[in-house]
Write a protein that holds these residues in place. Structure first.
Motif, PDB file in Angstrom:
ATOM      1  N   VAL A  83     -37.025 -24.711 -25.484  1.00 52.00           N
ATOM      2  CA  VAL A  83     -38.170 -23.884 -25.846  1.00 52.00           C
ATOM      3  C   VAL A  83     -38.156 -22.666 -24.940  1.00 52.00           C
ATOM      4  CG1 VAL A  83     -40.683 -23.754 -26.004  1.00 52.00           C
ATOM      5  CG2 VAL A  83     -39.497 -25.879 -26.638  1.00 52.00           C
ATOM      6  N   ALA A  84     -38.033 -21.500 -25.544  1.00 51.92           N
ATOM      7  CA  ALA A  84     -37.994 -20.255 -24.771  1.00 51.92           C
ATOM      8  C   ALA A  84     -39.403 -19.811 -24.387  1.00 51.92           C
ATOM      9  CB  ALA A  84     -37.296 -19.161 -25.570  1.00 51.92           C
ATOM     10  N   ASP A  85     -40.321 -19.850 -25.335  1.00 50.96           N
ATOM     11  CA  ASP A  85     -41.693 -19.404 -25.112  1.00 50.96           C
ATOM     12  C   ASP A  85     -42.624 -20.134 -26.057  1.00 50.96           C
ATOM     13  OD1 ASP A  85     -41.427 -17.179 -23.149  1.00 50.96           O
ATOM     14  OD2 ASP A  85     -40.233 -16.257 -24.741  1.00 50.96           O
ATOM     15  N   VAL A  86     -43.881 -20.279 -25.618  1.00 48.26           N
ATOM     16  CA  VAL A  86     -44.931 -20.880 -26.446  1.00 48.26           C
ATOM     17  C   VAL A  86     -46.051 -19.862 -26.558  1.00 48.26           C
ATOM     18  CG1 VAL A  86     -46.591 -22.765 -26.673  1.00 48.26           C
ATOM     19  CG2 VAL A  86     -44.329 -23.208 -25.675  1.00 48.26           C
ATOM     20  N   TYR A  87     -46.494 -19.610 -27.791  1.00 47.94           N
ATOM     21  CA  TYR A  87     -47.556 -18.641 -28.043  1.00 47.94           C
ATOM     22  C   TYR A  87     -48.660 -19.307 -28.857  1.00 47.94           C
ATOM     23  CZ  TYR A  87     -44.174 -14.941 -26.903  1.00 47.94           C
ATOM     24  OH  TYR A  87     -43.268 -14.133 -26.278  1.00 47.94           O
ATOM     25  N   PRO A  88     -49.914 -18.942 -28.586  1.00 49.37           N
ATOM     26  CA  PRO A  88     -50.978 -19.394 -29.489  1.00 49.37           C
ATOM     27  C   PRO A  88     -50.818 -18.678 -30.832  1.00 49.37           C
ATOM     28  CG  PRO A  88     -51.866 -17.947 -27.795  1.00 49.37           C
ATOM     29  CD  PRO A  88     -50.417 -18.156 -27.472  1.00 49.37           C
ATOM     30  N   PHE A  89     -51.280 -19.314 -31.882  1.00 50.04           N
ATOM     31  CA  PHE A  89     -51.123 -18.753 -33.221  1.00 50.04           C
ATOM     32  C   PHE A  89     -51.678 -17.329 -33.298  1.00 50.04           C
ATOM     33  CE2 PHE A  89     -52.114 -18.321 -37.782  1.00 50.04           C
ATOM     34  CZ  PHE A  89     -50.844 -18.549 -38.279  1.00 50.04           C
ATOM     35  N   ALA A  90     -52.729 -17.056 -32.569  1.00 47.68           N
ATOM     36  CA  ALA A  90     -53.336 -15.719 -32.596  1.00 47.68           C
ATOM     37  C   ALA A  90     -52.373 -14.646 -32.073  1.00 47.68           C
ATOM     38  CB  ALA A  90     -54.627 -15.711 -31.776  1.00 47.68           C
ATOM     39  N   ASP A  91     -51.352 -15.066 -31.298  1.00 45.84           N
ATOM     40  CA  ASP A  91     -50.369 -14.122 -30.752  1.00 45.84           C
ATOM     41  C   ASP A  91     -49.040 -14.167 -31.510  1.00 45.84           C
ATOM     42  OD1 ASP A  91     -52.170 -13.289 -28.836  1.00 45.84           O
ATOM     43  OD2 ASP A  91     -51.422 -14.675 -27.303  1.00 45.84           O
ATOM     44  N   ALA A  92     -49.108 -14.487 -32.794  1.00 48.41           N
ATOM     45  CA  ALA A  92     -47.891 -14.593 -33.599  1.00 48.41           C
ATOM     46  C   ALA A  92     -47.101 -13.282 -33.595  1.00 48.41           C
ATOM     47  CB  ALA A  92     -48.232 -15.005 -35.027  1.00 48.41           C
ATOM     48  N   ALA A  93     -47.780 -12.163 -33.568  1.00 48.24           N
ATOM     49  CA  ALA A  93     -47.086 -10.869 -33.548  1.00 48.24           C
ATOM     50  C   ALA A  93     -46.269 -10.727 -32.261  1.00 48.24           C
ATOM     51  CB  ALA A  93     -48.080  -9.726 -33.689  1.00 48.24           C
ATOM     52  N   ALA A  94     -46.810 -11.167 -31.136  1.00 50.55           N
ATOM     53  CA  ALA A  94     -46.076 -11.104 -29.869  1.00 50.55           C
ATOM     54  C   ALA A  94     -44.858 -12.030 -29.912  1.00 50.55           C
ATOM     55  CB  ALA A  94     -46.989 -11.480 -28.709  1.00 50.55           C
ATOM     56  N   ALA A  95     -45.013 -13.186 -30.541  1.00 49.16           N
ATOM     57  CA  ALA A  95     -43.878 -14.111 -30.684  1.00 49.16           C
ATOM     58  C   ALA A  95     -42.779 -13.470 -31.527  1.00 49.16           C
ATOM     59  CB  ALA A  95     -44.342 -15.421 -31.310  1.00 49.16           C
ATOM     60  N   HIS A  96     -43.172 -12.813 -32.598  1.00 49.69           N
ATOM     61  CA  HIS A  96     -42.204 -12.133 -33.456  1.00 49.69           C
ATOM     62  C   HIS A  96     -41.493 -11.019 -32.674  1.00 49.69           C
ATOM     63  CE1 HIS A  96     -40.333 -10.560 -37.044  1.00 49.69           C
ATOM     64  NE2 HIS A  96     -40.791  -9.373 -36.723  1.00 49.69           N
ATOM     65  N   ASP A  97     -42.249 -10.267 -31.907  1.00 51.33           N
ATOM     66  CA  ASP A  97     -41.648  -9.204 -31.088  1.00 51.33           C
ATOM     67  C   ASP A  97     -40.643  -9.790 -30.101  1.00 51.33           C
ATOM     68  OD1 ASP A  97     -43.131  -7.259 -32.379  1.00 51.33           O
ATOM     69  OD2 ASP A  97     -44.662  -7.125 -30.805  1.00 51.33           O
ATOM     70  N   ARG A  98     -40.979 -10.943 -29.507  1.00 50.60           N
ATOM     71  CA  ARG A  98     -40.070 -11.588 -28.559  1.00 50.60           C
ATOM     72  C   ARG A  98     -38.754 -11.922 -29.242  1.00 50.60           C
ATOM     73  NH1 ARG A  98     -36.678 -12.441 -25.715  1.00 50.60           N
ATOM     74  NH2 ARG A  98     -36.374 -14.140 -24.264  1.00 50.60           N
ATOM     75  N   LEU A  99     -38.809 -12.474 -30.434  1.00 54.35           N
ATOM     76  CA  LEU A  99     -37.601 -12.801 -31.186  1.00 54.35           C
ATOM     77  C   LEU A  99     -36.816 -11.539 -31.547  1.00 54.35           C
ATOM     78  CD1 LEU A  99     -38.906 -15.595 -33.566  1.00 54.35           C
ATOM     79  CD2 LEU A  99     -37.203 -15.851 -31.748  1.00 54.35           C
ATOM     80  N   ALA A 100     -37.525 -10.494 -31.921  1.00 52.34           N
ATOM     81  CA  ALA A 100     -36.870  -9.247 -32.337  1.00 52.34           C
ATOM     82  C   ALA A 100     -36.101  -8.598 -31.185  1.00 52.34           C
ATOM     83  CB  ALA A 100     -37.899  -8.275 -32.904  1.00 52.34           C
ATOM     84  N   ARG A 101     -36.529  -8.824 -29.944  1.00 52.57           N
ATOM     85  CA  ARG A 101     -35.823  -8.248 -28.799  1.00 52.57           C
ATOM     86  C   ARG A 101     -34.475  -8.922 -28.581  1.00 52.57           C
ATOM     87  NH1 ARG A 101     -40.936  -8.636 -26.340  1.00 52.57           N
ATOM     88  NH2 ARG A 101     -40.208 -10.317 -24.980  1.00 52.57           N
ATOM     89  N   GLY A 102     -34.279 -10.118 -29.117  1.00 51.17           N
ATOM     90  CA  GLY A 102     -33.007 -10.829 -29.001  1.00 51.17           C
ATOM     91  C   GLY A 102     -32.833 -11.500 -27.660  1.00 51.17           C
ATOM     92  N   GLY A 103     -31.704 -12.197 -27.527  1.00 51.11           N
ATOM     93  CA  GLY A 103     -31.387 -12.873 -26.278  1.00 51.11           C
ATOM     94  C   GLY A 103     -32.218 -14.106 -26.008  1.00 51.11           C
ATOM     95  N   VAL A 104     -32.902 -14.626 -27.016  1.00 47.53           N
ATOM     96  CA  VAL A 104     -33.765 -15.789 -26.841  1.00 47.53           C
ATOM     97  C   VAL A 104     -32.896 -17.035 -26.747  1.00 47.53           C
ATOM     98  CG1 VAL A 104     -35.578 -17.188 -27.888  1.00 47.53           C
ATOM     99  CG2 VAL A 104     -35.660 -14.704 -28.086  1.00 47.53           C
ATOM    100  N   ARG A 105     -33.086 -17.815 -25.708  1.00 47.06           N
ATOM    101  CA  ARG A 105     -32.351 -19.073 -25.538  1.00 47.06           C
ATOM    102  C   ARG A 105     -33.349 -20.198 -25.761  1.00 47.06           C
ATOM    103  NH1 ARG A 105     -28.656 -16.373 -26.464  1.00 47.06           N
ATOM    104  NH2 ARG A 105     -26.939 -15.858 -25.094  1.00 47.06           N
ATOM    105  N   GLY A 106     -33.421 -20.680 -26.971  1.00 48.35           N
ATOM    106  CA  GLY A 106     -34.361 -21.731 -27.334  1.00 48.35           C
ATOM    107  C   GLY A 106     -35.318 -21.228 -28.393  1.00 48.35           C
ATOM    108  N   GLY A 107     -36.171 -22.123 -28.836  1.00 48.44           N
ATOM    109  CA  GLY A 107     -37.117 -21.791 -29.899  1.00 48.44           C
ATOM    110  C   GLY A 107     -38.354 -21.107 -29.364  1.00 48.44           C
ATOM    111  N   VAL A 108     -38.966 -20.294 -30.184  1.00 49.21           N
ATOM    112  CA  VAL A 108     -40.257 -19.696 -29.903  1.00 49.21           C
ATOM    113  C   VAL A 108     -41.254 -20.493 -30.719  1.00 49.21           C
ATOM    114  CG1 VAL A 108     -41.672 -17.617 -30.117  1.00 49.21           C
ATOM    115  CG2 VAL A 108     -39.278 -17.441 -29.382  1.00 49.21           C
ATOM    116  N   VAL A 109     -42.222 -21.094 -30.021  1.00 47.08           N
ATOM    117  CA  VAL A 109     -43.134 -22.042 -30.648  1.00 47.08           C
ATOM    118  C   VAL A 109     -44.512 -21.406 -30.789  1.00 47.08           C
ATOM    119  CG1 VAL A 109     -44.240 -24.311 -30.414  1.00 47.08           C
ATOM    120  CG2 VAL A 109     -41.880 -23.974 -29.634  1.00 47.08           C
TER     121      VAL A 109
END
Length: 152
Positions: free
Chosen positions: A123-149
């Motif tokens: 698990v790379a990062d955990v975000y509350p559902f209200a921060d789904a946009a921030a989670a998407h931005d994290r994925l878009a930056r690339g280099g994620v090692r693990g899932g974004v939950v």
């Protein structure tokens, strides 16, 4: 087998599955990912080097392309990351492409492997559902090692 993109989410699962089933795997990944690849029981090959050798199979998750067919033994196998990337067979090499299909019984087998610890979850990062946009931005930056939950 050789797995390109071995430090990614799917690559890591594939290395863990190889170990759990007794297959010898070599993971092609960045130099900073050596420890992770080797922790899954795979030999490490840096993507900074040209891959050499012959493998029974290559799973190309890094989308390197059909040049990897040169590393597959005659009659071996090659798996592309998606159907449009599947090369034409040569030298008796069977070519496939990853496809996601629903299969409850196989999913149950994977859950058992996760529960037993044979397949580690990252698990790379955990975000509350209200921060789904921030989670998407994290994925878009690339280099994620693990899932974004996302947690409801």
């Amino acid at each position: 087998m050789l797995v390109t993109g071995a430090a990614g989410q799917v690559g890591g699962f594939l290395l863990a599955l190889a170990r759990a089933t007794g297959l010898h795997a070599t993971g092609l990944a960045g130099p900073d990912d050596r420890e992770f690849v080797e922790s899954l029981g795979a030999a490490f090959l840096s993507r900074a080097d040209d891959p050499t050798g012959t493998f029974d199979a290559v799973v190309d998750l890094a989308v390197i392309g059909s040049s990897l067919l040169d590393l597959v033994r005659d009659g071996g196998g090659y798996v592309a990351a998606s159907p449009p990337l599947r090369p034409e067979p040569v030298r008796g090499i069977r070519t496939f492409a990853l496809e996601v299909l629903p299969d409850g019984s196989r999913l149950g087998e994977l859950v058992k492997l996760v529960t037993s610890g044979d397949i580690p979850l990252r698990v790379a990062d955990v975000y509350p559902f209200a921060d789904a946009a921030a989670a998407h931005d994290r994925l878009a930056r690339g280099g994620v090692r693990g899932g974004v939950v996302l947690v409801p």
